[in-house]
Design a protein around this motif. Sequence first.
Motif, mmCIF file in Angstrom:
data_model
loop_
_atom_site.group_PDB
_atom_site.id
_atom_site.type_symbol
_atom_site.label_atom_id
_atom_site.label_comp_id
_atom_site.label_asym_id
_atom_site.label_seq_id
_atom_site.Cartn_x
_atom_site.Cartn_y
_atom_site.Cartn_z
ATOM 1 N N GLU A 249 0.830 -1.245 0.190
ATOM 2 C CA GLU A 249 -0.021 0.030 0.006
ATOM 3 C C GLU A 249 0.686 1.288 -0.026
ATOM 4 O O GLU A 249 0.675 2.280 -0.668
ATOM 5 N N VAL A 250 1.894 1.096 0.860
ATOM 6 C CA VAL A 250 2.685 2.433 1.041
ATOM 7 C C VAL A 250 3.668 2.470 -0.366
ATOM 8 O O VAL A 250 3.842 3.763 -1.013
ATOM 9 N N LEU A 251 3.970 1.337 -0.997
ATOM 10 C CA LEU A 251 4.754 1.454 -2.274
ATOM 11 C C LEU A 251 3.927 2.172 -3.345
ATOM 12 O O LEU A 251 4.357 2.818 -4.385
ATOM 13 N N VAL A 252 2.547 1.749 -3.488
ATOM 14 C CA VAL A 252 1.683 2.069 -4.348
ATOM 15 C C VAL A 252 1.633 3.739 -4.211
ATOM 16 O O VAL A 252 1.580 4.528 -5.278
ATOM 17 N N VAL A 253 1.435 4.081 -3.072
ATOM 18 C CA VAL A 253 1.233 5.621 -2.831
ATOM 19 C C VAL A 253 2.567 6.297 -3.322
ATOM 20 O O VAL A 253 2.647 7.283 -3.766
ATOM 21 N N ALA A 254 3.555 5.484 -2.747
ATOM 22 C CA ALA A 254 5.005 6.209 -3.312
ATOM 23 C C ALA A 254 5.184 6.460 -4.896
ATOM 24 O O ALA A 254 5.620 7.455 -5.268
ATOM 25 N N GLY A 255 4.516 5.320 -5.585
ATOM 26 C CA GLY A 255 4.816 5.420 -6.983
ATOM 27 C C GLY A 255 4.190 6.827 -7.503
ATOM 28 O O GLY A 255 4.730 7.345 -8.389
ATOM 29 N N VAL A 256 2.683 7.133 -7.016
ATOM 30 C CA VAL A 256 2.212 8.461 -7.539
ATOM 31 C C VAL A 256 3.125 9.579 -7.172
ATOM 32 O O VAL A 256 3.208 10.554 -7.822
ATOM 33 N N VAL A 257 3.431 9.726 -5.925
ATOM 34 C CA VAL A 257 4.455 10.739 -5.426
ATOM 35 C C VAL A 257 5.619 10.950 -6.282
ATOM 36 O O VAL A 257 5.979 12.150 -6.621
ATOM 37 N N VAL A 258 6.397 9.767 -6.542
ATOM 38 C CA VAL A 258 7.495 10.035 -7.265
ATOM 39 C C VAL A 258 7.347 10.462 -8.936
ATOM 40 O O VAL A 258 7.892 11.214 -9.053
ATOM 41 N N LEU A 259 6.195 9.720 -9.288
ATOM 42 C CA LEU A 259 5.769 10.291 -10.815
ATOM 43 C C LEU A 259 5.456 11.915 -10.648
ATOM 44 O O LEU A 259 5.869 12.531 -11.745
ATOM 45 N N GLY A 260 4.774 12.474 -9.686
ATOM 46 C CA GLY A 260 4.662 13.871 -9.793
ATOM 47 C C GLY A 260 5.881 14.672 -9.440
ATOM 48 O O GLY A 260 6.256 15.483 -10.142
ATOM 49 N N ALA A 261 6.879 14.276 -8.528
ATOM 50 C CA ALA A 261 7.903 15.025 -8.256
ATOM 51 C C ALA A 261 8.870 14.797 -9.472
ATOM 52 O O ALA A 261 9.577 15.590 -9.776
ATOM 53 N N ILE A 262 8.914 13.603 -10.279
ATOM 54 C CA ILE A 262 9.703 13.586 -11.521
ATOM 55 C C ILE A 262 9.205 14.696 -12.403
ATOM 56 O O ILE A 262 10.144 15.424 -13.117
ATOM 57 N N MET A 263 8.019 15.036 -12.653
ATOM 58 C CA MET A 263 7.696 15.994 -13.654
ATOM 59 C C MET A 263 8.212 17.344 -12.963
ATOM 60 O O MET A 263 8.599 18.152 -14.015
ATOM 61 N N SER A 264 8.069 17.787 -11.881
ATOM 62 C CA SER A 264 8.378 18.984 -11.341
ATOM 63 C C SER A 264 10.040 19.051 -11.579
ATOM 64 O O SER A 264 10.537 20.104 -11.789
ATOM 65 N N ILE A 265 10.629 17.971 -11.092
ATOM 66 C CA ILE A 265 12.101 18.497 -10.963
ATOM 67 C C ILE A 265 12.799 18.072 -12.197
ATOM 68 O O ILE A 265 13.733 18.962 -12.528
#
Length: 501
Positions: A28-44
């Motif tokens: 569950e945490v890894l699934v949430v981490a996936g979407v967070v990393v996707l958003g951060a990748i776009m921004s950075i």
Amino acid sequence: MSTDLSTTPPGTPGAPGTPGASDKLDREVLVVAGVVVLGAIMSILDITVVSVALETFQREFDATTAQVAWTMTAYTLALASVIPLTGWASDRFGTKRLYLIAIVLFAAGSALCAAATSLEMLVAFRVLQGLGGGMLVPLGMTILTRAAGPERIGRVMAVMGIPMLLGPIFGPIIGGALIENASWHWIFLINVPIGAAAIVYAAKVLPKDSVEPSETFDWLGMVLLSPGLAAFLYGVSTIPETGTVLDAEVLLPAIIGLLLIVAFVPWALARSNKHPLVDLRLFTNGTMTVAVIAMSLFAIAFFGASLLFPLYFQQVRDEGALSAGLLLAPQGVGAMLVMPVAGVLSDRIGPGKIVLAGIAVITIGMGMFATLDATTSYTFLMGALFVMGLGMGATMMPIMSAALQTLRGHTVARGSTLLNIVQQVAASIGTAIFSVLLTNGVKNDVRPSKDPVQVLDDLAGVFSSTFWVAAVMVAVVLVPAFFLPRKPPAEPVDQTALMGH
């Protein structure tokens, strides 16, 4: 399902802090981490992808270097201005809802940037992008911290660190490839399908918001802090262009910005201000204070010096933007190898020991670069970058996890907001410092000569001297790092109780 898992009753099976609960990151945490990393990748990624397009913008829009630099500056200023609002807005609207809004803003801004027909339009749409991008990283840190609980924060910060470390390395590679093989429009268009996927992903997997009654909004704080940060960073970002701190174009906005920021401090600490825009009372937490000092010094030294690596390859070794980006890849590889291990160790033995080792390793790598000349072998240089990557993987995210491990409830959002503001400001100051050091070094030490070999030798000497300064500045981070926790995280401190709210 509440997003604030750090307040789950201790007796709940598998709850954070429960004896015997698994300290691994569950699905569950890894699934949430996936979407967070996707958003951060776009921004950075977007910050560094655009950096390789500046020459193209000059050609396309018939503009000067200073004019096209606004495509970078506008994004940074918008990003810095919106970060202070993120803590309040996440409490008011919920992290999931605000995260979706941020992705929509960023993706829409990207599509509009791709459609821009003038430099003025491009700069305006970069502001819209920055407003969305500025919220993605602090929101992502808040979402992950709450999902994993304090005793696993080292692991989730290691996950969050992937885009933070790889963005500056792979951004120029992706940007160079898109510009060379397609057109500059694609450095923005690529964000649209990624954004669409992130919206669907986030809507599906992020826990439903559980929003408490709204806190009052700190209007005076916003009027002081957001324009203050924007004005100060504008002044600082103008230093490389003017070549001196004493120019009116630098001093006027920087002083106005500083005065606004200074005026914010007593207001934020006033007893009558129950919910300040940025909660400076978090500094009553000793670990948070030490982590912020360490993060400030580290960001100034490392992120400031990071601009030197591609410039050396391009100016001294005559490499193109794409080649320079590829030559920086070993740093990303080193960081990727160490970061997951550093996250686990940070949770088990405390972040202090990990950060001390990481800073020592980065200092060695930076010292290796300080010995370069115009003909230093690429094997040696890429080895030094790999060493620095190993150190990076054990440094930045453990510093952040040291601070966030001590927080819970709504203070997690406020803490991540504070850390992101500090990092953004410090990185901008570092970039300005090293730009001026390099520019003045070239002016003073590179002698006019008909012999191109002599010119390159002189230029390499300037880079070597500047890298020595960077190595010393990185080593200074050992001082605050010594005071970071060297034990596993205990029960988080309830900052609300400490502050008397």
